[in-house]
Write a protein that holds these residues in place. Structure first.
Motif, PDB file in Angstrom:
ATOM      1  N   ALA A 113       7.089  -3.917  -5.019  1.00  0.00           N
ATOM      2  CA  ALA A 113       6.519  -3.006  -6.013  1.00  0.00           C
ATOM      3  C   ALA A 113       5.008  -2.851  -5.871  1.00  0.00           C
ATOM      4  O   ALA A 113       4.405  -1.983  -6.501  1.00  0.00           O
ATOM      5  N   ILE A 114       4.378  -3.692  -5.055  1.00  0.00           N
ATOM      6  CA  ILE A 114       2.924  -3.668  -4.902  1.00  0.00           C
ATOM      7  C   ILE A 114       2.510  -2.577  -3.915  1.00  0.00           C
ATOM      8  O   ILE A 114       3.112  -2.424  -2.847  1.00  0.00           O
ATOM      9  N   THR A 115       1.499  -1.810  -4.309  1.00  0.00           N
ATOM     10  CA  THR A 115       0.935  -0.753  -3.461  1.00  0.00           C
ATOM     11  C   THR A 115      -0.581  -0.936  -3.408  1.00  0.00           C
ATOM     12  O   THR A 115      -1.139  -1.797  -4.108  1.00  0.00           O
ATOM     13  N   PRO A 116      -1.276  -0.129  -2.613  1.00  0.00           N
ATOM     14  CA  PRO A 116      -2.747  -0.219  -2.617  1.00  0.00           C
ATOM     15  C   PRO A 116      -3.375   0.062  -3.974  1.00  0.00           C
ATOM     16  O   PRO A 116      -4.539  -0.297  -4.202  1.00  0.00           O
ATOM     17  N   ARG A 117      -2.619   0.694  -4.883  1.00  0.00           N
ATOM     18  CA  ARG A 117      -3.156   1.001  -6.215  1.00  0.00           C
ATOM     19  C   ARG A 117      -2.904  -0.113  -7.230  1.00  0.00           C
ATOM     20  O   ARG A 117      -3.398  -0.042  -8.356  1.00  0.00           O
ATOM     21  N   THR A 118      -2.153  -1.129  -6.867  1.00  0.00           N
ATOM     22  CA  THR A 118      -1.825  -2.197  -7.815  1.00  0.00           C
ATOM     23  C   THR A 118      -3.079  -2.975  -8.192  1.00  0.00           C
ATOM     24  O   THR A 118      -3.819  -3.449  -7.331  1.00  0.00           O
TER      25      THR A 118
END
Length: 370
Positions: A113-118
């Motif tokens: 669920a982790i992205t660069p925006r997290t």
């Protein structure tokens, strides 16, 4: 039979009367005392009382730098205040499915669920049972992310010998009347991070820093303070806390035994090393049992019950805005439809708990017979 009854006495009334007589009604010495007591219980360096757990979550997210364009990883199965706090920062909640045994976020799904925006991970300690914090913290550390515990239900709960609210970067408790102890309305942020504490202190009170003669406003803050009237109740409640939790645990053990052989209902699962508060005693009904009809049937038998909590992706606002389907969140979907909260509080004796069991058995049978 009520779902929950707070443990209150003449001591709380006397404490409030003392504050009223003092004329010091806003945040003051009783609030500071309440904060010291909670910080000591949690085993943290700092505690900041807030007007609610929801404002506490919002304040903590803001202080952690969460804002527009960011994402916060949260469990889908929780009271919507968890997601609302994220939305109110301008960030996007990223909903993750739960472990159906514990009703907590499935730590094995967080990485995906982790992205660069997290910007943060916010686990919830469902019904006072701590999430798998070692696994969650390991993922957070690998990505350099803070962990904010939604510990609304978990004051005095523990995970492998450590207190809920001390297991991440910060934690937030609730003192709503359905929680383990109450101040009527109120919350508390806990942390041992001095820089975060400085930011929380300023943001909670209008963004102000008090000088010798007057305040200087160094940020655009909030009025999220707790009054001394509420805090006075909290101080007395803290003296009751350990006893209340022990009584809840004792009654949960009785209910576990009474319900062990009830067909169609699974009692709460508690992993080794975790001590829950049993803020709520939540059973999971088998597929095919109409949970809502069980609620209605038990009400006809004068036993108040409710759902466990909410699959947020099933609520109109989150469903329409974020459009997440049931297939991506199967456990949360099932828990939303099949979890049932039963009465549990220290004023109930064993006969009362037997009546709860009898009403549940009859209501399940009635539901199946429809």
């Amino acid at each position: 039979m009520r779902l929950n009854v707070p443990v209150l006495g003449v001591e709380e009334a006397a404490a409030v009367a003392e504050v009223l007589a003092s004329g010091y009604l806003t945040q003051g010495p009783r609030t500071a005392e309440f904060e010291r007591l909670v910080a000591a219980k949690a085993g943290v360096a700092y505690a900041f009382a807030t007007s609610s757990a929801t404002t506490g979550l919002h304040l903590a997210l803001h202080a952690l730098g969460v804002g527009p364009g960011d994402e916060v990883v949260i469990p889908d199965f929780s009271f919507p205040a968890t997601a609302n706090a994220v939305v109110e920062t301008g960030a996007t909640p990223v909903f993750v499915d739960i472990d159906l045994d514990t009703f907590n976020i499935d730590a094995t799904l967080i990485e995906a669920a982790i992205t660069p925006r997290t910007k943060a991970i916010m686990p919830v300690h469902a019904f006072g049972l701590c999430a798998d914090m070692d696994a969650i913290n390991a993922v957070a550390a690998a990505h350099g992310l803070p962990v904010l515990e939604d510990a609304a239900c978990a004051l005095a709960g523990s995970y492998r010998g450590r207190q809920a609210g001390s297991l991440g970067t910060a934690g937030v408790y609730s003192f709503h009347p359905r929680k383990v102890i109450t101040t009527g309305e109120g919350g508390m942020i806990t942390t041992s991070d001095p820089e975060l504490a400085d930011r929380l202190r300023v943001l909670r009170a209008h963004g102000a820093v008090r000088g010798e003669l007057y305040m200087e406003f160094v940020d655009a803050g909030y009025n999220y303070r707790l009054s001394d009237v509420h805090a006075a109740i909290g101080v007395v409640q803290m003296s009751r806390l350990d006893g209340i939790v022990e009584q809840r645990r004792a009654r949960a053990r009785v209910l576990d035994g009474l319900l062990a052989d009830v067909e169609g209902a699974r009692v709460p699962v508690v992993p080794e090393g975790i001590e829950p508060t049993y803020q709520s005693y939540v059973v999971l009904l088998d597929q095919g049992i109409d949970r809502d009809e069980v609620i209605r049937s038990m009400a006809r038998r004068d036993v108040e019950t409710t759902l466990g909590t909410y699959g947020m992706h099933l609520q109109p606002y989150f469903r329409d805005r974020f459009g997440i389907g049931d297939a991506l969140l199967p456990n949360s979907t099932r828990a939303h439809r099949q979890a049932l909260t039963l009465p549990l509080y220290e004023q109930l004796d064993e006969r009362d708990l037997e009546l709860v069991r009898d009403a549940l058995v009859a209501s399940i049978a009635e539901s199946r017979g429809r």
